[in-house]
Every structure is written in C-alpha cells, then in structure tokens.
Design a protein around this motif. Structure first.
Motif, PDB file in Angstrom:
ATOM      1  N   MET A  32       0.822  -1.204   0.000  1.00  0.00           N
ATOM      2  CA  MET A  32       0.000   0.000   0.000  1.00  0.00           C
ATOM      3  C   MET A  32       0.859   1.259   0.000  1.00  0.00           C
ATOM      4  O   MET A  32       0.550   2.241  -0.694  1.00  0.00           O
ATOM      5  CB  MET A  32      -0.946  -0.012   1.202  1.00  0.00           C
ATOM      6  N   GLU A  33       1.931   1.257   0.764  1.00  0.00           N
ATOM      7  CA  GLU A  33       2.826   2.415   0.777  1.00  0.00           C
ATOM      8  C   GLU A  33       3.487   2.596  -0.580  1.00  0.00           C
ATOM      9  O   GLU A  33       3.660   3.729  -1.052  1.00  0.00           O
ATOM     10  CB  GLU A  33       3.866   2.261   1.885  1.00  0.00           C
ATOM     11  N   PHE A  34       3.832   1.491  -1.226  1.00  0.00           N
ATOM     12  CA  PHE A  34       4.416   1.582  -2.573  1.00  0.00           C
ATOM     13  C   PHE A  34       3.395   2.121  -3.572  1.00  0.00           C
ATOM     14  O   PHE A  34       3.703   3.006  -4.371  1.00  0.00           O
ATOM     15  CB  PHE A  34       4.906   0.201  -3.019  1.00  0.00           C
ATOM     16  N   LEU A  35       2.171   1.584  -3.529  1.00  0.00           N
ATOM     17  CA  LEU A  35       1.150   1.998  -4.486  1.00  0.00           C
ATOM     18  C   LEU A  35       0.808   3.475  -4.378  1.00  0.00           C
ATOM     19  O   LEU A  35       0.437   4.114  -5.365  1.00  0.00           O
ATOM     20  CB  LEU A  35      -0.116   1.156  -4.295  1.00  0.00           C
ATOM     21  N   THR A  36       0.899   4.026  -3.175  1.00  0.00           N
ATOM     22  CA  THR A  36       0.573   5.442  -3.003  1.00  0.00           C
ATOM     23  C   THR A  36       1.765   6.360  -3.278  1.00  0.00           C
ATOM     24  O   THR A  36       1.608   7.584  -3.271  1.00  0.00           O
ATOM     25  CB  THR A  36       0.063   5.731  -1.579  1.00  0.00           C
ATOM     26  N   SER A  37       2.932   5.804  -3.544  1.00  0.00           N
ATOM     27  CA  SER A  37       4.106   6.636  -3.826  1.00  0.00           C
ATOM     28  C   SER A  37       3.911   7.378  -5.143  1.00  0.00           C
ATOM     29  O   SER A  37       3.200   6.899  -6.043  1.00  0.00           O
ATOM     30  CB  SER A  37       5.362   5.771  -3.909  1.00  0.00           C
ATOM     31  N   PRO A  38       4.499   8.559  -5.292  1.00  0.00           N
ATOM     32  CA  PRO A  38       4.364   9.296  -6.552  1.00  0.00           C
ATOM     33  C   PRO A  38       4.771   8.477  -7.766  1.00  0.00           C
ATOM     34  O   PRO A  38       4.092   8.503  -8.806  1.00  0.00           O
ATOM     35  CB  PRO A  38       5.291  10.500  -6.345  1.00  0.00           C
ATOM     36  N   LYS A  39       5.848   7.709  -7.654  1.00  0.00           N
ATOM     37  CA  LYS A  39       6.315   6.893  -8.778  1.00  0.00           C
ATOM     38  C   LYS A  39       5.255   5.890  -9.200  1.00  0.00           C
ATOM     39  O   LYS A  39       4.924   5.766 -10.384  1.00  0.00           O
ATOM     40  CB  LYS A  39       7.592   6.154  -8.372  1.00  0.00           C
ATOM     41  N   ALA A  40       4.706   5.147  -8.246  1.00  0.00           N
ATOM     42  CA  ALA A  40       3.705   4.132  -8.564  1.00  0.00           C
ATOM     43  C   ALA A  40       2.416   4.763  -9.073  1.00  0.00           C
ATOM     44  O   ALA A  40       1.776   4.245 -10.002  1.00  0.00           O
ATOM     45  CB  ALA A  40       3.424   3.272  -7.342  1.00  0.00           C
ATOM     46  N   GLN A  41       2.007   5.878  -8.469  1.00  0.00           N
ATOM     47  CA  GLN A  41       0.791   6.544  -8.933  1.00  0.00           C
ATOM     48  C   GLN A  41       0.921   6.971 -10.385  1.00  0.00           C
ATOM     49  O   GLN A  41      -0.031   6.867 -11.164  1.00  0.00           O
ATOM     50  CB  GLN A  41       0.482   7.751  -8.052  1.00  0.00           C
ATOM     51  N   GLU A  42       2.084   7.447 -10.763  1.00  0.00           N
ATOM     52  CA  GLU A  42       2.289   7.875 -12.145  1.00  0.00           C
ATOM     53  C   GLU A  42       2.241   6.687 -13.102  1.00  0.00           C
ATOM     54  O   GLU A  42       1.685   6.788 -14.205  1.00  0.00           O
ATOM     55  CB  GLU A  42       3.609   8.636 -12.269  1.00  0.00           C
ATOM     56  N   ILE A  43       2.801   5.554 -12.702  1.00  0.00           N
ATOM     57  CA  ILE A  43       2.720   4.346 -13.524  1.00  0.00           C
ATOM     58  C   ILE A  43       1.262   3.926 -13.688  1.00  0.00           C
ATOM     59  O   ILE A  43       0.782   3.641 -14.796  1.00  0.00           O
ATOM     60  CB  ILE A  43       3.525   3.193 -12.884  1.00  0.00           C
ATOM     61  N   TYR A  44       0.566   3.892 -12.585  1.00  0.00           N
ATOM     62  CA  TYR A  44      -0.830   3.463 -12.551  1.00  0.00           C
ATOM     63  C   TYR A  44      -1.714   4.406 -13.366  1.00  0.00           C
ATOM     64  O   TYR A  44      -2.547   3.972 -14.173  1.00  0.00           O
ATOM     65  CB  TYR A  44      -1.265   3.437 -11.087  1.00  0.00           C
ATOM     66  N   ALA A  45      -1.531   5.693 -13.167  1.00  0.00           N
ATOM     67  CA  ALA A  45      -2.357   6.684 -13.855  1.00  0.00           C
ATOM     68  C   ALA A  45      -2.131   6.674 -15.358  1.00  0.00           C
ATOM     69  O   ALA A  45      -3.072   6.811 -16.141  1.00  0.00           O
ATOM     70  CB  ALA A  45      -2.083   8.074 -13.285  1.00  0.00           C
ATOM     71  N   SER A  46      -0.883   6.507 -15.777  1.00  0.00           N
ATOM     72  CA  SER A  46      -0.581   6.547 -17.206  1.00  0.00           C
ATOM     73  C   SER A  46      -1.205   5.375 -17.953  1.00  0.00           C
ATOM     74  O   SER A  46      -1.559   5.494 -19.125  1.00  0.00           O
ATOM     75  CB  SER A  46       0.938   6.549 -17.426  1.00  0.00           C
ATOM     76  N   ALA A  47      -1.386   4.250 -17.272  1.00  0.00           N
ATOM     77  CA  ALA A  47      -1.939   3.064 -17.922  1.00  0.00           C
ATOM     78  C   ALA A  47      -3.393   3.254 -18.325  1.00  0.00           C
ATOM     79  O   ALA A  47      -3.879   2.585 -19.239  1.00  0.00           O
ATOM     80  CB  ALA A  47      -1.812   1.852 -17.006  1.00  0.00           C
ATOM     81  N   ASN A  48      -4.105   4.175 -17.671  1.00  0.00           N
ATOM     82  CA  ASN A  48      -5.525   4.363 -17.962  1.00  0.00           C
ATOM     83  C   ASN A  48      -5.893   5.825 -18.154  1.00  0.00           C
ATOM     84  O   ASN A  48      -7.060   6.200 -18.025  1.00  0.00           O
ATOM     85  CB  ASN A  48      -6.383   3.764 -16.833  1.00  0.00           C
ATOM     86  N   TYR A  49      -4.909   6.664 -18.474  1.00  0.00           N
ATOM     87  CA  TYR A  49      -5.147   8.090 -18.739  1.00  0.00           C
ATOM     88  C   TYR A  49      -5.847   8.773 -17.566  1.00  0.00           C
ATOM     89  O   TYR A  49      -6.766   9.575 -17.735  1.00  0.00           O
ATOM     90  CB  TYR A  49      -5.981   8.268 -20.017  1.00  0.00           C
ATOM     91  N   GLU A  50      -5.376   8.473 -16.347  1.00  0.00           N
ATOM     92  CA  GLU A  50      -5.946   9.073 -15.144  1.00  0.00           C
ATOM     93  C   GLU A  50      -4.966  10.074 -14.540  1.00  0.00           C
ATOM     94  O   GLU A  50      -3.884  10.313 -15.077  1.00  0.00           O
ATOM     95  CB  GLU A  50      -6.308   7.965 -14.139  1.00  0.00           C
ATOM     96  N   TYR A  51      -5.354  10.639 -13.407  1.00  0.00           N
ATOM     97  CA  TYR A  51      -4.536  11.635 -12.730  1.00  0.00           C
ATOM     98  C   TYR A  51      -3.957  11.060 -11.439  1.00  0.00           C
ATOM     99  O   TYR A  51      -4.716  10.609 -10.579  1.00  0.00           O
ATOM    100  CB  TYR A  51      -5.364  12.873 -12.375  1.00  0.00           C
ATOM    101  N   PRO A  52      -2.630  11.063 -11.283  1.00  0.00           N
ATOM    102  CA  PRO A  52      -2.067  10.689  -9.983  1.00  0.00           C
ATOM    103  C   PRO A  52      -2.412  11.766  -8.966  1.00  0.00           C
ATOM    104  O   PRO A  52      -2.624  12.929  -9.331  1.00  0.00           O
ATOM    105  CB  PRO A  52      -0.569  10.618 -10.256  1.00  0.00           C
ATOM    106  N   ILE A  53      -2.469  11.411  -7.681  1.00  0.00           N
ATOM    107  CA  ILE A  53      -2.928  12.383  -6.690  1.00  0.00           C
ATOM    108  C   ILE A  53      -1.876  12.763  -5.662  1.00  0.00           C
ATOM    109  O   ILE A  53      -2.111  13.649  -4.857  1.00  0.00           O
ATOM    110  CB  ILE A  53      -4.192  11.877  -5.973  1.00  0.00           C
ATOM    111  N   ALA A  54      -0.714  12.114  -5.681  1.00  0.00           N
ATOM    112  CA  ALA A  54       0.355  12.506  -4.765  1.00  0.00           C
ATOM    113  C   ALA A  54       0.767  13.943  -5.083  1.00  0.00           C
ATOM    114  O   ALA A  54       0.841  14.329  -6.257  1.00  0.00           O
ATOM    115  CB  ALA A  54       1.550  11.566  -4.893  1.00  0.00           C
ATOM    116  N   PRO A  55       1.031  14.751  -4.066  1.00  0.00           N
ATOM    117  CA  PRO A  55       1.328  16.172  -4.293  1.00  0.00           C
ATOM    118  C   PRO A  55       2.469  16.433  -5.266  1.00  0.00           C
ATOM    119  O   PRO A  55       2.465  17.443  -5.966  1.00  0.00           O
ATOM    120  CB  PRO A  55       1.666  16.672  -2.878  1.00  0.00           C
ATOM    121  N   THR A  56       3.458  15.545  -5.345  1.00  0.00           N
ATOM    122  CA  THR A  56       4.610  15.786  -6.221  1.00  0.00           C
ATOM    123  C   THR A  56       4.522  15.040  -7.548  1.00  0.00           C
ATOM    124  O   THR A  56       5.483  15.036  -8.314  1.00  0.00           O
ATOM    125  CB  THR A  56       5.912  15.368  -5.509  1.00  0.00           C
ATOM    126  N   SER A  57       3.389  14.429  -7.844  1.00  0.00           N
ATOM    127  CA  SER A  57       3.253  13.639  -9.068  1.00  0.00           C
ATOM    128  C   SER A  57       2.644  14.476 -10.191  1.00  0.00           C
ATOM    129  O   SER A  57       2.050  15.525  -9.960  1.00  0.00           O
ATOM    130  CB  SER A  57       2.390  12.406  -8.807  1.00  0.00           C
TER     131      SER A  57
END
Length: 337
Positions: free
Chosen positions: A272-297
């Motif tokens: 869970m800590e990994f998934l919420t990291s800016p790096k993981a959020q950006e990977i996840y978001a890019s796969a489905n054209y979504e927006y990452p939500i971490a402040p630095t992403s």
C-alpha cells in the motif's frame, strides 16, 4: 497456498482453507484489469522481492470476502469508484491503516477519515462538447445541464450507473433534495434519447450529430484517441471541466484497502505504501489516462494537455453517504424511462 487463480473453482478451493502467511508474498483481490495492475506489481516485486499474487474479479468482491471471513487469503483489495470502496468498508471486511507515508502521499479528501481506504488515481467527470455546435464557454457548470437551452441536445449513459449516481450524490450534497430533484428532471427533459450505452457511446452520438454534449470520464478521451476506429469521435469534441456552483469539478477515484483478515499484513502495508508513492501513482495513472494524486506527481503528457481543473473539495466518503438518497431520487424521476 495462495497462487495465481485460473478459475472460480480454483479460487474457491484456495479460499476454503486457512492461508498461511509467507514472508515473501502478498495477495490481492482486484476489480481493475490485469493490464493496469501488472506494471505496478512487477515494479513492487523488483523493488522489494515480495511476490504479488493477484486474483482478478468481475463482481462479488464483498460477498466473497464475507464468505471467507477470517480465513480469507486476501491481504489487499484494489477497486475503482467510491461506491465500491465504501461498500467494502461498510461490509466490515477491511481494517484501518495508519501510515505517515501513505498520508503524505494521499491528500485528505482522497482517503477515508477512518483510514480504511486510500485513493491512488482520479478521473474527472467532465462534459464532452461538440466543437462545431457548442461554443467555448457555453457550458461551464453541472447545473447548466438542466438549462432548457440544451433541450434535445444531451446524451448520457444510464442515470443508475455508478458514475452518474456519484455525480447526482454530489449535486444532492451541494444543493439538497429539492434542487437535486429539479436538476434531474431538467437534465432528463434535455436528453436527445433515452440513456443508453457507455461514456464513449455518447461521444460517438455527438460525432454522428445525434446530440451536442454528454457527460463522461476524462480517461475515455485517451482511450478513444488510442483506437483508430474512435479517433474521429474524440476529434469531434472538446473537453470541458465543469464545476458545481461555488465548488469544483467532480472526481472519482481508484483506491486500495487492507482486508480485515490480511494474513500477510506487513507485506500488505508495504504494498500500500508503494502503491501510493508518486512513482507508482504515475505508472498506474498513465496506464488508464488518469490523474495521480500525490502532491509531487504529474499526469502523462496527453492527460496534461486536456487542461487543469480544481477538484471539488468534498471528501468522497461524504458523497458515498449520499448514494442511497441519490439512487432514490434518480428512480423517483424515472430518469432512464
């Protein structure tokens, strides 16, 4: 032992016995598609050495977790839409998680006040407007959709779909029952046809001239642009980020929660800590054209090109609480009839 599940029968068999905890694995139940999850799980395993076993479900996650009870092999659930996240919480099959790492990565409006779920990505519920028949600035708010000037010009999917129920919940939150009912009646009277199809079908209807505006999620624009057969649909519309009067743009989320049983709790927290990291959020978001939500992403370039918007600041769990009343209102006006 929990392994990759190839069928519902194997899945049920694996869940029928107590699952021992292993130091090198974590088990996930997911409503999200395999292609969206694999880049993340691969990256997590590469970084930590912890194997991620994923069971992909189409429905019945809450019922399965309830049936398995304390013997469930699942550690973490991944899903989309606040209604599904709130459903697993309300069913009593999740547990509260405390983590400074997660809290620093996930803004308060995108996490459960009690720590039972955390957002990973967002999508905005926007308006697709015909480039040829709708002028810039002609529609700016969700409330505008009930204006009689749009009579016979709006297309939408079912009002009872989770995406539209969430939007109606937000209208109800901001304006109360009487105005929300009036809004639903106004939108219904402006429809060009009975609600039908998915969000992309509405854009196709704009392209074909059947209507001029529709409501849809942002990521469908990316999906249409990536499909040669649908590029013309996408090119026929512009994205409008509407707001609620005196508020922001409605968003929904994908999210993660730890199960109540969690046989591999320590690894579940690491995931869970990994998934919420800016790096993981950006990977996840890019796969489905979504927006990452971490402040630095940041979103990928195509998503960023659609423009900026200010999200509605209401906590999504508050909107989830409005869902039963919103469903009642949608049915009371016979929106899909």
């Amino acid at each position: 032992m929990f392994s990759k599940i190839k069928s519902a029968v194997l899945f049920a068999t694996a869940a029928a016995v107590a699952a021992p905890a292993f130091a090198d694995e974590v088990n996930v139940y997911s409503y999200r598609q395999p292609e969206l999850i694999k880049p993340l799980t691969d990256a997590f395993t590469d970084e930590t050495g912890i194997k991620v076993n994923v069971a992909f479900l189409k429905k019945g996650m809450v019922e399965r977790l309830q049936a398995e009870g304390d013997r469930s092999p699942a550690d973490v659930v991944l899903t989309v839409d606040i209604s599904r996240l709130s459903a697993v919480v309300n069913a009593g099959v999740t547990q509260s998680v405390e983590s400074d790492v997660i809290n620093s990565n996930v803004p308060e409006i995108y996490r459960d006040p009690e720590g039972h779920w955390f957002g990973l990505t967002t999508r905005a519920r926007i308006i697709y407007a015909s480039k040829d028949r709708v002028a810039d600035g002609e529609v700016t708010t969700y409330e505008d959709l009930a204006d009689p000037k749009w009579k016979g010009r709006i297309c939408t999917r079912s009002g009872l779909h989770a995406y539209n129920v969430a939007l109606t919940s937000a209208i109800l939150h901001h304006h109360g029952e009487a105005e929300a009912t009036e809004w639903l009646q106004g939108v219904k009277s402006n429809l060009a046809r009975k609600p039908q199809g998915n969000d992309r079908a509405q854009v196709k209807a704009i392209w074909s001239g059947e209507c001029d505006i529709s409501v849809g999620n942002t990521y469908y624009m990316g999906k249409m642009l990536a499909d040669p057969e649908q590029q013309g649909w996408a090119d026929s519309v512009r994205i409008v980020f509407p707001t609620f009067e005196n508020a922001g743009t409605h968003v929904n989320i994908s999210g993660v929660a730890m199960t109540k049983a969690a046989p591999n709790k320590e690894n579940a927290l690491k995931l869970m800590e990994f998934l919420t990291s800016p790096k993981a959020q950006e990977i996840y978001a890019s796969a489905n054209y979504e927006y990452p939500i971490a402040p630095t992403s940041s979103p990928v370039e195509i998503v960023e090109s659609w423009g900026e918007f200010t999200p509605d600041p209401v906590n999504l769990m508050t909107l989830a609480g409005e869902r039963p009343a919103a469903l009642k209102l949608i049915e009371s006006v016979d929106f899909d009839g």
